[in-house]
Motif scaffolding. Structure first.
Motif, PDB file in Angstrom:
ATOM      1  N   ASN B  22       7.333 -59.504 -34.408  1.00  0.00           N
ATOM      2  CA  ASN B  22       7.226 -58.344 -34.859  1.00  0.00           C
ATOM      3  C   ASN B  22       7.653 -58.304 -36.375  1.00  0.00           C
ATOM      4  O   ASN B  22       8.779 -58.907 -36.754  1.00  0.00           O
ATOM      5  CB  ASN B  22       7.777 -57.213 -34.055  1.00  0.00           C
ATOM      6  N   ALA B  23       6.834 -57.693 -37.213  1.00  0.00           N
ATOM      7  CA  ALA B  23       7.260 -57.448 -38.728  1.00  0.00           C
ATOM      8  C   ALA B  23       7.423 -55.925 -38.735  1.00  0.00           C
ATOM      9  O   ALA B  23       6.508 -55.241 -38.856  1.00  0.00           O
ATOM     10  CB  ALA B  23       6.319 -58.022 -39.520  1.00  0.00           C
ATOM     11  N   ASP B  26       6.275 -51.380 -35.749  1.00  0.00           N
ATOM     12  CA  ASP B  26       4.773 -50.897 -35.652  1.00  0.00           C
ATOM     13  C   ASP B  26       3.678 -52.303 -36.058  1.00  0.00           C
ATOM     14  O   ASP B  26       2.576 -51.968 -36.394  1.00  0.00           O
ATOM     15  CB  ASP B  26       4.758 -49.710 -36.602  1.00  0.00           C
ATOM     16  N   HIS B  27       4.140 -53.395 -36.097  1.00  0.00           N
ATOM     17  CA  HIS B  27       3.512 -54.352 -36.185  1.00  0.00           C
ATOM     18  C   HIS B  27       3.951 -55.548 -35.281  1.00  0.00           C
ATOM     19  O   HIS B  27       4.503 -56.586 -35.632  1.00  0.00           O
ATOM     20  CB  HIS B  27       3.596 -55.115 -37.775  1.00  0.00           C
ATOM     21  N   ILE B  28       3.316 -55.436 -34.019  1.00  0.00           N
ATOM     22  CA  ILE B  28       3.420 -56.364 -33.071  1.00  0.00           C
ATOM     23  C   ILE B  28       2.490 -57.217 -32.530  1.00  0.00           C
ATOM     24  O   ILE B  28       1.324 -56.691 -32.537  1.00  0.00           O
ATOM     25  CB  ILE B  28       4.105 -55.481 -31.920  1.00  0.00           C
ATOM     26  N   SER B  29       2.582 -58.688 -32.619  1.00  0.00           N
ATOM     27  CA  SER B  29       1.399 -59.435 -32.281  1.00  0.00           C
ATOM     28  C   SER B  29       1.797 -60.530 -31.407  1.00  0.00           C
ATOM     29  O   SER B  29       3.053 -60.794 -30.965  1.00  0.00           O
ATOM     30  CB  SER B  29       0.968 -60.197 -33.747  1.00  0.00           C
ATOM     31  N   THR B 189      11.578 -56.754 -28.207  1.00  0.00           N
ATOM     32  CA  THR B 189      11.234 -57.628 -29.292  1.00  0.00           C
ATOM     33  C   THR B 189      10.886 -59.171 -28.794  1.00  0.00           C
ATOM     34  O   THR B 189      10.368 -60.038 -29.521  1.00  0.00           O
ATOM     35  CB  THR B 189      11.926 -57.965 -30.614  1.00  0.00           C
TER      36      THR B 189
END
Lengths: 245, 245
Positions: B22-23, B26-29, B189
């Motif tokens: 996660n960055a 709201d940016h989870i991959s 996370t």
């Protein structure tokens, strides 16, 4: 470091803190991190602290002498509500930051403090807050009926799975001691003895305050019992059938 | 964040990693954090990573192309020992720090990476290392037969209580999945699916590699079973007789 946990239950509050402080691993001391202001039958207000001891002790000392809030000087003995108590502690934290923050920063230290505030003033609702280093705060609700400060991760899985607002006080004591035991077992910076406060909703005085030492029979039974239960639960779980033997 | 755990058992290694990156929230991959270099029968070397994905991916890419160590260029396919493999990865980490460290610092980011390295080269002992952001490393021993990187605290109490060098591989799989489950349950996370590698000592090739998804029946039984077991163990513990009712 520290571990403090507060349970916000329909029956009341369970507050538990360890007593270890350390300035480096070769400077370990015992300090109570639980401070209580009580006017029996009128109010019971407890503050638990984690972080830099010089900050949290100064916060408490300032609260004893009175802290300015919206043009009036208050202590926890005369604030009109728990919300104002949280604001007052936030104001004390900000006053310490103003006094010591620049010097700490100049020495490369962060302004590290977190506080739990729990209690009740007669005729008003019982409340539980967590106050941050910036002096702002959040409050426990029925959705999230516990708050933790300090080394909170080791002891969180059991709380996540078990605690609800309907947990009884006596079960809450058991649960908070199990959560503390997981932390003590895995992190040397959290240490015995423990300070426990049990508060029954509506009483406006502490129902029980207890210093729990290594020798306390019930806590010993929790420590041994919980380790054995975990090992037993682990043994009883099935093993995967897809690992080649 | 990430959670990776490696068990160093007499029977072999159990390596488990999650796949969430996660960055910001709201940016989870999903990225595999487990990389394996294998020459079946000759060597099996696995690297698990936590921290900044841009750093750990670059470490692996550099290892593919070859990294200079003591005047020679090596990959994990030709290093002569696991100790040299740990040194090689350390050298790759330092090369990334040299290349990207100043720019990261200029943007206010720390150089955040930690790696697990486990495996065996034929005729030599099986070893398990943890490599730090400075490129230095420690090694698991019989006294401490597990290493963790990333969000390690939630899943540590069960490992502290149960794992020994005599734990079998199949029990090690169960144990690492329980440790992962505690972490998944308490920290957003860390996320599914999981990558599992089981290595039997002396084989010099992976005994089992498995991607474990939400639907995998055994892992589902661990998740439900462990939560139930914890609740049951909690219920079965006695309550203190000194809390006023």
């Amino acid at each position: 470091m520290t571990y403090c946990v507060g349970l916000y239950l329909k029956q009341g509050l369970v507050l538990l803190s360890d007593t270890r402080t350390n300035a480096g691993v070769d400077h370990i001391s015992t300090f109570s991190k639980m401070h209580v202001e009580e006017v029996p039958g009128e109010r019971m207000i407890a503050m638990l602290s984690s972080g830099n001891l010089a900050i949290s002790q100064q916060v408490w000392s300032r609260l004893q002498e009175g802290v300015w809030l919206d043009g009036e000087r208050h202590t926890l003995r005369d604030v009109p509500s728990m919300f104002r108590a949280a604001q007052l502690i936030g104001a004390a934290v900000r006053a310490v930051f103003e006094a010591d923050g620049p010097s700490l920063r100049a020495q490369g230290f962060s302004f590290d403090v977190a506080l739990l505030l729990g209690g009740q003033i007669t005729g008003q609702p019982m409340r539980l807050f967590m106050i941050y280093a910036a002096g702002n705060f959040i409050e426990a609700t029925e959705d999230t009926p516990f708050l933790q400060i300090g080394e909170h991760k080791y002891g969180k899985p059991i709380l996540d799975r078990v605690v609800t607002p309907d947990t009884t006080l006596v079960d809450g004591v058991k649960l908070s001691l199990i959560s503390m035991d997981s932390t003590l077992r895995s992190n040397l910076t959290v240490g015995m003895p423990l300070d426990l406060l049990v508060y029954r909703e509506g009483g406006c005085c502490a129902t029980l305050r207890k210093r729990i030492t290594e020798d306390e029979p019930y806590f010993r039974s929790v420590r041994e019992g919980w380790s054995n239960s975990l090992r037993e639960a682990y043994r009883a779980m099935p093993v995967p059938d897809w690992v080649p033997t």
